[in-house]
Design a protein around this motif. Structure first.
Motif, PDB file in Angstrom:
ATOM      1  N   PHE A  83      63.898  28.072  57.245  1.00 37.61           N
ATOM      2  CA  PHE A  83      64.543  29.021  58.151  1.00 37.61           C
ATOM      3  C   PHE A  83      64.140  30.428  57.753  1.00 37.61           C
ATOM      4  O   PHE A  83      64.146  30.796  56.586  1.00 37.61           O
ATOM      5  CB  PHE A  83      66.069  28.881  58.035  1.00 37.61           C
ATOM      6  CG  PHE A  83      66.822  29.860  58.857  1.00 37.61           C
ATOM      7  CD1 PHE A  83      66.897  29.721  60.224  1.00 37.61           C
ATOM      8  CD2 PHE A  83      67.471  30.929  58.272  1.00 37.61           C
ATOM      9  CE1 PHE A  83      67.597  30.621  60.990  1.00 37.61           C
ATOM     10  CE2 PHE A  83      68.171  31.843  59.037  1.00 37.61           C
ATOM     11  CZ  PHE A  83      68.236  31.690  60.402  1.00 37.61           C
ATOM     12  N   SER A  84      63.788  31.243  58.738  1.00 38.73           N
ATOM     13  CA  SER A  84      63.451  32.639  58.440  1.00 38.73           C
ATOM     14  C   SER A  84      64.399  33.523  59.232  1.00 38.73           C
ATOM     15  O   SER A  84      64.641  33.300  60.421  1.00 38.73           O
ATOM     16  CB  SER A  84      61.994  32.936  58.788  1.00 38.73           C
ATOM     17  OG  SER A  84      61.801  32.732  60.168  1.00 38.73           O
ATOM     18  N   LYS A  85      64.909  34.531  58.569  1.00 34.24           N
ATOM     19  CA  LYS A  85      65.843  35.441  59.229  1.00 34.24           C
ATOM     20  C   LYS A  85      65.074  36.356  60.168  1.00 34.24           C
ATOM     21  O   LYS A  85      63.976  36.813  59.860  1.00 34.24           O
ATOM     22  CB  LYS A  85      66.581  36.288  58.197  1.00 34.24           C
ATOM     23  CG  LYS A  85      67.497  35.480  57.321  1.00 34.24           C
ATOM     24  CD  LYS A  85      68.214  36.390  56.356  1.00 34.24           C
ATOM     25  CE  LYS A  85      69.132  35.574  55.459  1.00 34.24           C
ATOM     26  NZ  LYS A  85      69.827  36.423  54.499  1.00 34.24           N
ATOM     27  N   ALA A  86      65.671  36.631  61.299  1.00 33.59           N
ATOM     28  CA  ALA A  86      65.059  37.555  62.260  1.00 33.59           C
ATOM     29  C   ALA A  86      65.233  38.981  61.738  1.00 33.59           C
ATOM     30  O   ALA A  86      66.301  39.342  61.204  1.00 33.59           O
ATOM     31  CB  ALA A  86      65.711  37.397  63.617  1.00 33.59           C
ATOM     32  N   GLU A  87      64.218  39.777  61.891  1.00 32.13           N
ATOM     33  CA  GLU A  87      64.307  41.165  61.438  1.00 32.13           C
ATOM     34  C   GLU A  87      65.129  41.960  62.448  1.00 32.13           C
ATOM     35  O   GLU A  87      65.078  41.701  63.639  1.00 32.13           O
ATOM     36  CB  GLU A  87      62.908  41.763  61.311  1.00 32.13           C
ATOM     37  CG  GLU A  87      62.100  41.110  60.217  1.00 32.13           C
ATOM     38  CD  GLU A  87      60.745  41.763  60.081  1.00 32.13           C
ATOM     39  OE1 GLU A  87      60.593  42.925  60.481  1.00 32.13           O
ATOM     40  OE2 GLU A  87      59.839  41.088  59.576  1.00 32.13           O
ATOM     41  N   ARG A  88      65.861  42.940  61.917  1.00 35.98           N
ATOM     42  CA  ARG A  88      66.676  43.778  62.804  1.00 35.98           C
ATOM     43  C   ARG A  88      65.767  44.717  63.593  1.00 35.98           C
ATOM     44  O   ARG A  88      64.788  45.220  63.087  1.00 35.98           O
ATOM     45  CB  ARG A  88      67.652  44.610  61.994  1.00 35.98           C
ATOM     46  CG  ARG A  88      68.745  43.796  61.401  1.00 35.98           C
ATOM     47  CD  ARG A  88      69.742  44.709  60.744  1.00 35.98           C
ATOM     48  NE  ARG A  88      70.851  43.936  60.259  1.00 35.98           N
ATOM     49  CZ  ARG A  88      72.060  44.413  60.076  1.00 35.98           C
ATOM     50  NH1 ARG A  88      72.296  45.687  60.320  1.00 35.98           N
ATOM     51  NH2 ARG A  88      73.009  43.663  59.632  1.00 35.98           N
TER      52      ARG A  88
END
Length: 97
Positions: free
Chosen positions: A89-94
């Motif tokens: 899982f990769s976090k979405a960048e703000r």
């Protein structure tokens, strides 16, 4: 007078599956089109031989059939592995304001 007793027969054991020696790996050029039995393909998949046989019987995966026996090619083994890969899982960048 007593009723006859039922006799229990010993459970039948299935013979161990025959696995050929010196098989090419599925990701090599020789193994790409080589035909592996489900038990021979099992070490390269996330499943055991019996589970692969069950998946073939239920037509859940691609396989090669010669009318009597079922096989998996090296390409099909690689595709099966790709199908069951869990990606991290990769976090979405703000978004910049």
């Amino acid at each position: 007078m007593t009723a006859p007793q039922a006799t229990k027969s010993a459970p039948r054991k299935r013979p161990a599956p025959k696995i050929r020696e010196g098989l090419p790996a599925p990701n090599t050029p020789e193994g790409e089109l080589f035909h592996y039995t489900p038990f021979e393909a099992a070490p390269w998949t996330p499943f055991g031989g019996r589970k692969l046989m069950e998946m073939i019987r239920l037509r859940e995966i691609e396989f090669v059939s010669n009318g009597r026996d079922n096989y998996l090619t090296g390409r099909q083994i690689a595709a099966l592995n790709e199908r069951y890969i869990v990606k991290p899982f990769s976090k979405a960048e703000r978004a910049a304001a």
